[in-house]
Motif scaffolding. Structure first.
Motif, mmCIF file in Angstrom:
data_model
loop_
_atom_site.group_PDB
_atom_site.id
_atom_site.type_symbol
_atom_site.label_atom_id
_atom_site.label_comp_id
_atom_site.label_asym_id
_atom_site.label_seq_id
_atom_site.Cartn_x
_atom_site.Cartn_y
_atom_site.Cartn_z
ATOM 1 N N ALA A 74 -0.772 -4.849 1.021
ATOM 2 C CA ALA A 74 -1.762 -3.578 0.216
ATOM 3 C C ALA A 74 -3.207 -4.073 0.212
ATOM 4 C CB ALA A 74 -1.012 -4.031 -0.875
ATOM 5 N N GLU A 75 -3.905 -3.467 -0.021
ATOM 6 C CA GLU A 75 -5.396 -2.948 -0.503
ATOM 7 C C GLU A 75 -5.448 -3.510 -2.415
ATOM 8 O OE1 GLU A 75 -8.932 -1.242 0.702
ATOM 9 O OE2 GLU A 75 -8.437 -0.580 2.655
ATOM 10 N N ILE A 131 -1.829 4.778 -1.903
ATOM 11 C CA ILE A 131 -1.551 4.732 -0.051
ATOM 12 C C ILE A 131 -2.198 3.638 -0.089
ATOM 13 C CG2 ILE A 131 -4.027 5.286 0.100
ATOM 14 C CD1 ILE A 131 -2.274 7.364 2.039
ATOM 15 N N SER A 132 -2.655 2.925 -1.360
ATOM 16 C CA SER A 132 -3.269 1.504 -0.884
ATOM 17 C C SER A 132 -1.921 0.135 -0.541
ATOM 18 C CB SER A 132 -4.015 0.907 -1.893
ATOM 19 O OG SER A 132 -3.050 0.882 -2.918
ATOM 20 N N ALA A 134 0.249 0.242 0.760
ATOM 21 C CA ALA A 134 0.907 -0.340 2.422
ATOM 22 C C ALA A 134 2.580 -0.125 2.561
ATOM 23 C CB ALA A 134 0.728 -1.751 3.079
ATOM 24 N N PRO B 42 7.161 -5.806 1.833
ATOM 25 C CA PRO B 42 7.114 -3.850 1.360
ATOM 26 C C PRO B 42 8.810 -3.481 1.584
ATOM 27 C CG PRO B 42 6.186 -3.535 3.378
ATOM 28 C CD PRO B 42 5.752 -5.111 3.131
ATOM 29 N N ALA B 51 4.074 -4.172 6.996
ATOM 30 C CA ALA B 51 3.090 -3.281 5.733
ATOM 31 C C ALA B 51 1.905 -2.600 6.518
ATOM 32 C CB ALA B 51 2.700 -4.651 5.009
ATOM 33 N N GLU B 52 2.036 -1.643 6.596
ATOM 34 C CA GLU B 52 0.803 -1.232 7.282
ATOM 35 C C GLU B 52 0.166 -0.050 6.464
ATOM 36 O OE1 GLU B 52 0.554 -0.308 11.218
ATOM 37 O OE2 GLU B 52 2.515 1.067 10.988
ATOM 38 N N ILE B 53 -1.276 0.471 6.539
ATOM 39 C CA ILE B 53 -1.625 1.540 5.990
ATOM 40 C C ILE B 53 -1.848 2.312 6.950
ATOM 41 C CG2 ILE B 53 -3.407 2.070 4.612
ATOM 42 C CD1 ILE B 53 -3.798 -0.303 3.132
ATOM 43 N N TRP B 113 -7.983 4.018 6.848
ATOM 44 C CA TRP B 113 -7.201 3.828 6.050
ATOM 45 C C TRP B 113 -6.221 2.629 7.287
ATOM 46 C CZ3 TRP B 113 -6.569 3.303 0.981
ATOM 47 C CH2 TRP B 113 -7.567 3.878 0.588
#
Lengths: 332, 113
Positions: A74-75, A131-132, A134, B42, B51-53, B113
């Motif tokens: 996550a951001e 969106i942050s 992940a 996640p 886990a990836e954006i 992103w």
């Protein structure tokens, strides 16, 4: 001068500002849950406080005391900042509502436009939060939130501008104060604005992501949508922000279409009466929203966007045109 | 004359400080996070999903930009219908609104992103 500043600080922090609306938000959540449960032949919150009255507060405290997990990937800065900003935005928005007079704590010409911006920013925050994270579920949820926004934003703006059209005859204004003052005789809802009120209710339901527009957090499809990865204090803040936003939108509906705290009386007793009137009117809006939630099932995102662009949008443009045209035609 | 606290930006900063304080209070009363393997993964209903954006689809951005133009135009027309004087008075607000939303969309479009 000094005394005035102290009074203003109390107004912003306590009544009718942050604390008042936080409590009102929790109260509205309880009313919403209880009424929703009764409509489904359940009892709803029951044990915490009389009739489960303190349940939303207990939920808030429980979540605050829970472990807070930030998922890997996550951001973190954005992920953590979103709940703080969401609560701050909701608390800021309520300062524009006139609770006991004709004007809110913050009032200027064009403040209704600022409220539109705040409501849009709330969805942008939802998008950033999802969106942050992940996570696939969060991402789908936040994309749906944006898609949904594209559907209901223009009808919402049109219904609010339509509500401002009541001021055209006497003193054209785009301020909440002007709209409330213009309703001192007849409330906006008694007239063409009845259509505007219906559109506002649907758009508010979508803004709050409640059934039938709870597509961004559809729990049977995408867990909790954009909120899936939020836990502990972050989730507590998001939920409180949602409650305050609920109180804000109910209050806004009451202000724009049901005369707000009108009739306004002078003195301390007048303040109490107007406040009670404001709360009662916004509870009426809340009950209608709850009824909508209980009576309908969730739409798909394509159905929602279709409905918004094909039906809601033309209707909102129609009501805006009528709201602007009718006073002008009557003037001739 | 109104006090400084009723100036919108000041009120917003105070709201932000209060939110941050509530957040800080939560950090104080909550137990320290003990990261176990799997806990920070996640949520994926038991499946192995990395886990990836994922990058945004450009299609959505185009759609959003079009919508923005439409929205602004709708607002400008609405204001002009209400009163030409009002349009002149609110021009700055509309401009600020457009800039904020445009900036948000540009940020989203630029960000990898």
């Amino acid at each position: 001068m000094m005394l005035q500043e102290v009074i203003d600080i109390v107004k912003v922090l306590v009544f009718p500002g942050f604390l008042f609306f936080s409590i009102l938000g929790l109260l509205y959540e309880w009313i919403d849950r209880k009424f929703y449960a009764r409509l489904q032949n359940r009892v709803g919150p029951l044990y915490t406080g009389p009739s489960g009255f303190l349940q939303p507060f207990a939920d808030f405290v429980k979540l605050m005391a829970k472990e807070d997990v930030v998922p890997e990937g996550a951001e973190k800065p954005i992920f953590s900042a979103v709940p703080v900003f969401a609560l701050a935005l909701s608390l800021f928005a309520v300062l524009f509502l006139p609770v006991y007079g004709t004007r809110g704590i913050i009032s200027f010409e064009g403040d209704i436009v600022v409220l539109m911006v705040i409501m849009t920013l709330f969805v942008v925050l939802i998008f950033l939060g999802g969106i942050s994270s992940a996570s696939r579920y969060s991402e789908i949820g936040s994309e749906r939130a944006i898609l949904q926004l594209l559907g209901y934003e223009i009808p919402l703006v049109a219904s609010v501008i339509g509500a401002a059209a009541v001021t055209v005859k006497a003193n054209p204004s785009l301020s909440i104060r002007g709209i409330v003052e213009a309703q001192s005789g007849l409330w906006s809802i008694f007239g063409i604005q009845a259509l505007g009120f219906a559109i506002f209710l649907l758009a508010a339901q979508a803004e709050l992501e409640r059934t039938p527009f709870d597509i961004p957090e559809a729990e049977t499809e995408i867990v909790a949508g954009w909120m899936t990865e939020y836990s502990g204090k972050k989730l507590a803040l998001l939920r409180l922000a949602r409650d305050v936003e609920l109180a804000f939108l109910c209050g806004l509906g009451a202000t724009l279409f049901l005369g707000g705290p009108q009739p306004v009386f002078p003195g301390a007793a007048g303040t109490v009466i107007s406040t009670v009137l404001f709360v009662v009117k916004s509870i009426v809006v809340l009950l209608i929203l709850t009824l909508l939630r209980a009576a309908m099932s969730r739409l798909r995102i394509d159905q929602m966007v279709n409905f918004a662009w094909k039906y809601l949008m033309p209707l909102s443009i129609l009501q805006l045109s009528l709201a602007v045209l009718i006073p002008n035609l009557l003037a001739f | 004359m109104d006090s400084a606290i009723t100036i919108p930006i000041v009120s917003f900063v105070i709201a932000l400080i209060i939110s941050a304080l509530v957040y800080g209070w939560g950090a104080k009363i909550a137990p320290k996070s003990k990261l176990l393997p799997g806990k920070a993964k996640p949520y994926a209903c038991g499946e192995e999903v990395p886990a990836e954006i994922v990058p945004l689809t450009l299609h959505l951005i185009n759609f959003a930009t079009l919508f923005l133009v439409f929205d602004i135009v709708a607002m400008v027309i609405a204001f002009a219908l209400l009163s030409p004087k009002l349009l002149a008075d609110s021009a700055l607000l509309i401009a600020v609104y457009s800039l904020v939303v445009l900036e948000a969309i540009l940020l989203l479009a630029r960000r990898r992103w």
